[in-house]
Scaffold this motif. Sequence first.
Motif, PDB file in Angstrom:
ATOM      1  N   ASN A  52       0.809  -1.218   0.000  1.00  0.00           N
ATOM      2  CA  ASN A  52       0.000   0.000   0.000  1.00  0.00           C
ATOM      3  C   ASN A  52       0.838   1.262   0.000  1.00  0.00           C
ATOM      4  N   GLU A  53       2.138   1.114  -0.183  1.00  0.00           N
ATOM      5  CA  GLU A  53       2.991   2.295  -0.101  1.00  0.00           C
ATOM      6  C   GLU A  53       3.459   2.763  -1.469  1.00  0.00           C
ATOM      7  N   GLU A 117      -6.125   9.914   0.639  1.00  0.00           N
ATOM      8  CA  GLU A 117      -5.502   9.432   1.884  1.00  0.00           C
ATOM      9  C   GLU A 117      -4.684  10.528   2.540  1.00  0.00           C
ATOM     10  N   GLU A 121      -5.204  12.440   6.140  1.00  0.00           N
ATOM     11  CA  GLU A 121      -4.153  12.488   7.157  1.00  0.00           C
ATOM     12  C   GLU A 121      -3.311  13.743   6.999  1.00  0.00           C
ATOM     13  N   GLU A 124      -0.449  14.952   9.316  1.00  0.00           N
ATOM     14  CA  GLU A 124       0.892  14.374   9.354  1.00  0.00           C
ATOM     15  C   GLU A 124       1.575  14.374   7.986  1.00  0.00           C
ATOM     16  N   HIS A 125       1.072  15.213   7.069  1.00  0.00           N
ATOM     17  CA  HIS A 125       1.714  15.328   5.762  1.00  0.00           C
ATOM     18  C   HIS A 125       1.965  16.791   5.425  1.00  0.00           C
ATOM     19  N   HIS A 173       6.282  12.807   5.193  1.00  0.00           N
ATOM     20  CA  HIS A 173       5.346  12.092   6.057  1.00  0.00           C
ATOM     21  C   HIS A 173       5.857  12.259   7.485  1.00  0.00           C
ATOM     22  N   PRO A 175       4.495  11.262  10.789  1.00  0.00           N
ATOM     23  CA  PRO A 175       3.543  10.614  11.694  1.00  0.00           C
ATOM     24  C   PRO A 175       3.884  10.910  13.147  1.00  0.00           C
ATOM     25  N   SER A 191       9.824  11.257   7.309  1.00  0.00           N
ATOM     26  CA  SER A 191      10.542  10.659   6.195  1.00  0.00           C
ATOM     27  C   SER A 191       9.866  11.083   4.904  1.00  0.00           C
ATOM     28  N   ASP A 193       8.060  10.631   1.400  1.00  0.00           N
ATOM     29  CA  ASP A 193       7.233   9.689   0.637  1.00  0.00           C
ATOM     30  C   ASP A 193       7.474   9.816  -0.864  1.00  0.00           C
TER      31      ASP A 193
ATOM     32  N   HIS B 393      14.006   6.209  10.611  1.00  0.00           N
ATOM     33  CA  HIS B 393      13.168   5.925   9.455  1.00  0.00           C
ATOM     34  C   HIS B 393      13.378   7.003   8.406  1.00  0.00           C
ATOM     35  N   TYR B 462       7.133  -4.207  10.517  1.00  0.00           N
ATOM     36  CA  TYR B 462       6.127  -3.166  10.360  1.00  0.00           C
ATOM     37  C   TYR B 462       6.825  -1.842  10.128  1.00  0.00           C
ATOM     38  N   VAL B 464       6.669   2.341   8.973  1.00  0.00           N
ATOM     39  CA  VAL B 464       5.764   3.475   9.159  1.00  0.00           C
ATOM     40  C   VAL B 464       4.927   3.575   7.900  1.00  0.00           C
ATOM     41  N   GLN B 465       3.615   3.577   8.067  1.00  0.00           N
ATOM     42  CA  GLN B 465       2.782   3.605   6.878  1.00  0.00           C
ATOM     43  C   GLN B 465       1.748   4.689   6.941  1.00  0.00           C
ATOM     44  N   ARG B 466       1.300   5.036   5.758  1.00  0.00           N
ATOM     45  CA  ARG B 466       0.245   6.013   5.649  1.00  0.00           C
ATOM     46  C   ARG B 466      -1.049   5.388   6.133  1.00  0.00           C
ATOM     47  N   ASN B 468      -2.098   4.687   9.075  1.00  0.00           N
ATOM     48  CA  ASN B 468      -2.031   3.870  10.290  1.00  0.00           C
ATOM     49  C   ASN B 468      -2.738   2.537  10.109  1.00  0.00           C
TER      50      ASN B 468
END
Lengths: 203, 837
Positions: A52-53, A117, A121, A124-125, A173, A175, A191, A193, B393, B462, B464-466, B468
Amino acid sequence: MFLVLYICNYIALTNIKYKKMNLNLKTFLMASVTVAMMVSCKKDEPAPVEDNETITTVRLKFTQGSTTTTFNFKDLDGDGGNAPVVDKISLKPNTTYTLAVEVLDETKNPVSDITTEIKKEQDEHIIEYVSTPATVLSVTATDKDSRNFPVGLAASAKTTTAGTGKLRVILHHQPPVNNVAVKNGTFTVGSTDFDVAFDVEVR
Amino acid sequence: MTIQLIPLIISDFFWRKLTWLGHPPCPPSKGESASRSTFQKNETIDFHNFYVYFSELIVAKPKKINYYIFLLFFLINITSHAQTPTCNCTLKGVIHERDIHQAVVGAVIYLKGTNRSTFSDAKGLYSFNNLCQGKYTIICQAIGFQKVEVEVNLVQEHQEDFTMQDTDEHLQEVIVTGKKEENQSQSKAVLSGQALEQSRGQSLGEALKGLSGVNVLQTGSSIAKPVIHGLHSNRVLILNNGIRQEGQQWGSEHAPEIDPFVATKLSVVKGASGVRYGSDAIGGVIMVEPATLPYDSARIHGEANLVGFSNGQMGVVSGIVEGGIPTLKGFGWRLQGTFKKGADVETANYVMANTGTQEQNFSVAMGYRTNHFGTEVFFSYFDTQLGIFAGSHIGNLTDLQNAIQNQRPNEIYTPISPSYNINRPNQDLAHNLLKIKSFLIGENLGKWSLTLGRQYDWRLEYDVQRGNRNLNTLNFKLTTYTGELLLEHRPIFNKITGSVGLSGLYQTNLSSAFELRKPLINTVLIPNYEVSNGGIFVIERLLHKQWEFETGLRYDFRNAQAFGLDKSGNYFDNSFHFNNLSATFGANLRLTDNWEIKFNAANAWRSPNMNELFSDGVHHGAAAYEKGNINLRPEVAHNLSISTIYEHAKLGFELTTYLNYINDFIYLKPRTENGQLQTVLTIRGAFPAYDYTQVDARFAGIDFDFNYLITKQLNLKSSYSLVRAKDILNSVFMVNIPADRFENTLKYSFKKREAFVSIGNRLVLRQDRVEANSDFLAPPPTYKIWRVDAGIKIHKISLGLSVQNAFNKAYREYLNRFRYFADELGRNVSLRVKYEF
């Protein structure tokens, strides 16, 4: 785990108290049962893996009046393999454009729109725009997140005199760390994206 | 008919003569004569077969009878000659007091059931010569000390050291050293006893760090993997309780999935050991060895360990319970478990966010043993969650360069107080192992052992992903079946001992999907695969006066099949077939009782890993684009080593020098075109490009250990390790090679209660042997850190205190991948309590 230790203690205590040998077998069996129980408690299997990235495409839409011109950075086969295809941004001098950014994963069918997406969010972007030389194009984010920090999915882009240069568009990104929000409007945390560079021509 | 009978008659005659010749020169004991008589009986059978074979030859060619008879005489004479020195075994050792290393003078050592006895000399040494083969019970007694009784099975030469306990304390413990070891001619480092106790609570890699020639390759504080003589990952084989550990060892951020509390001894064989252990043992072998099950004692006993660390507020609880069953003699069992939880760790100046760890392990063992047969079942389960420093990261090269430029991580990654929460990025691993080992001592051939194992390694990573989302980034499931059949044969001509073995392995890996042949995604670094592997080997050892020779040969094959999806999502499968012949030769020369020289020449091989064959993408942790090559060949190591071991009353040292040539060494080479470094453009920016290529590498180095007893209580221990590694094809330095390291410990042992205080330091020089511009950051400077240790034993409770990095020094280590992001750990005070019952 604590069960095992409890059993260990139990064995030790019974041994001291009674010193009867027939107890040993019983305690041993008890311990074995506990261990067997623990073996059967397995980890919860997380949801199946899905990639999904992946981001394959960054699309910049420059709108002035009713005309919209679109420029893409496309790397359909992912990292490595064929080199990405990058459009040259061609703009008119002394013009202010409305800039909209679209982020896509075109390996999915139907195409996955990552823009939504990021919007969801937005806390956090943050998108960073770097143009070199700075005079060629100046880009300012026009959208804000819930804490009033810029996001950058929508921006205004302003050209002055004719010339050539480069525009780097970077999605950071950021988070939260241990549930503490970290986005503070700067680009130094988190980091990256995507980090794409376009040639710019103003004429 | 008559012709056929002749050799039988002759054989019978000679057999009698032989029995006369074989009359034992030393007085026989009950058990001893029994064991010898069975041995001779076997010989008779063998001899008769021999004659039957020859008599058939004689029938076929009657004209040559005389010739064969002559030949027979000749052969019999040789063999009968060789039969007599059954009684040239030696037994020796040293006797010292338990708390301090002071020799016990005038202790009586006698062999139960015989009239042989001796006294220990002024240095505590004793020896017996001209003993016959067999089982003996050695009894050691001295006034003021408890009597110690040990049973040994004497084959050739045996060393039995005794540690005497004051009579006023009521503990019976015997430290037995000098057991028959494999790899006699290779340098070996061992962590056991007090030194192992001092490392309790640390990971396997961390625990081995203090041994000479051994380093650790780290990814932050929680992930540490051992490096032997500059080699690591798939070039080091780990034997977990006799089974080769199979995890995703190819990654530098993949630590071995082993709980060191299982072991009472950690040994490191330094140098290639391909003949005994098969592929991958290029740099060496690490053995995690638990104690033997308590077959002889029905009493339930065990130990409980509690360890607390100030840094990371980590707590460790570990326990062992073991015993037998009174009604079933020869039955033993053991239960063992460990729980560990730690919060974010601290460097000298800041806390690192998301560096907590958690671990829960247990093992169960059960076994039954008689004199001729035994079987043991072992099951272990290892489960850990490792937080990875949030500040490490990175998404692209710019992020990495920013991190490097900052002297300390951004303050959002350095919280004020540590937290036990483990967030993303993190690793979640589980490993279980089931092992069944059985042995049978046959009448004719020797000892057969069959070891079967099944292990399952489940690694989840795992990132860090968009969004969550509760999705894992990587999910590897590796299932391995191993088997080994080993025959340790009876001595041939009474001089040659050795073993013959067969080994096999079958392994499947699922990187994506639930079925091997149906991969689902192409971003999982390695494809699904299946491996089958087989080997056959023979190792023989010959003792001749003060010489001991060892030689061996092995053949291996490895077939692998990979199933994956390429960049466009199209299915592919590739097959690989590798095979290799390895050999080893070693010699031991015992110049005097104190001085020994070891020489070893060995080779080992390793087939390319799946990541080396199939990588094609950005390695985010390393900010590099890595491209595999499916045409890689296996790499083969040729290893030479010479060790000198000297041990005298006060002084002891071991010096090992080694040279390791590795042909077709697989490594990541920066991609260049016309002398220009190349990058690959991706959506995250440009990454430096690396290709898996093969070069010829040379690793050479020195390990030096030194021990000096300044006074009876004060002991100085030093070690020095040096490695030099070069790619000799391109004449450039290899990367990630340990820098020169010095370790010194000054230890004062008190006379009572095993109490001690020690102070030590570790000096690691700056690694200067790197090529210019080969790394994002120049190697960190030289550093020196201090540690203080103390321990005491009060009845059944042992207490230990350690302070690592005592002066809270901020430093970075070249072999830590996180040297780009953060400092090493700051001061760490740990307290250990061990209760034995």
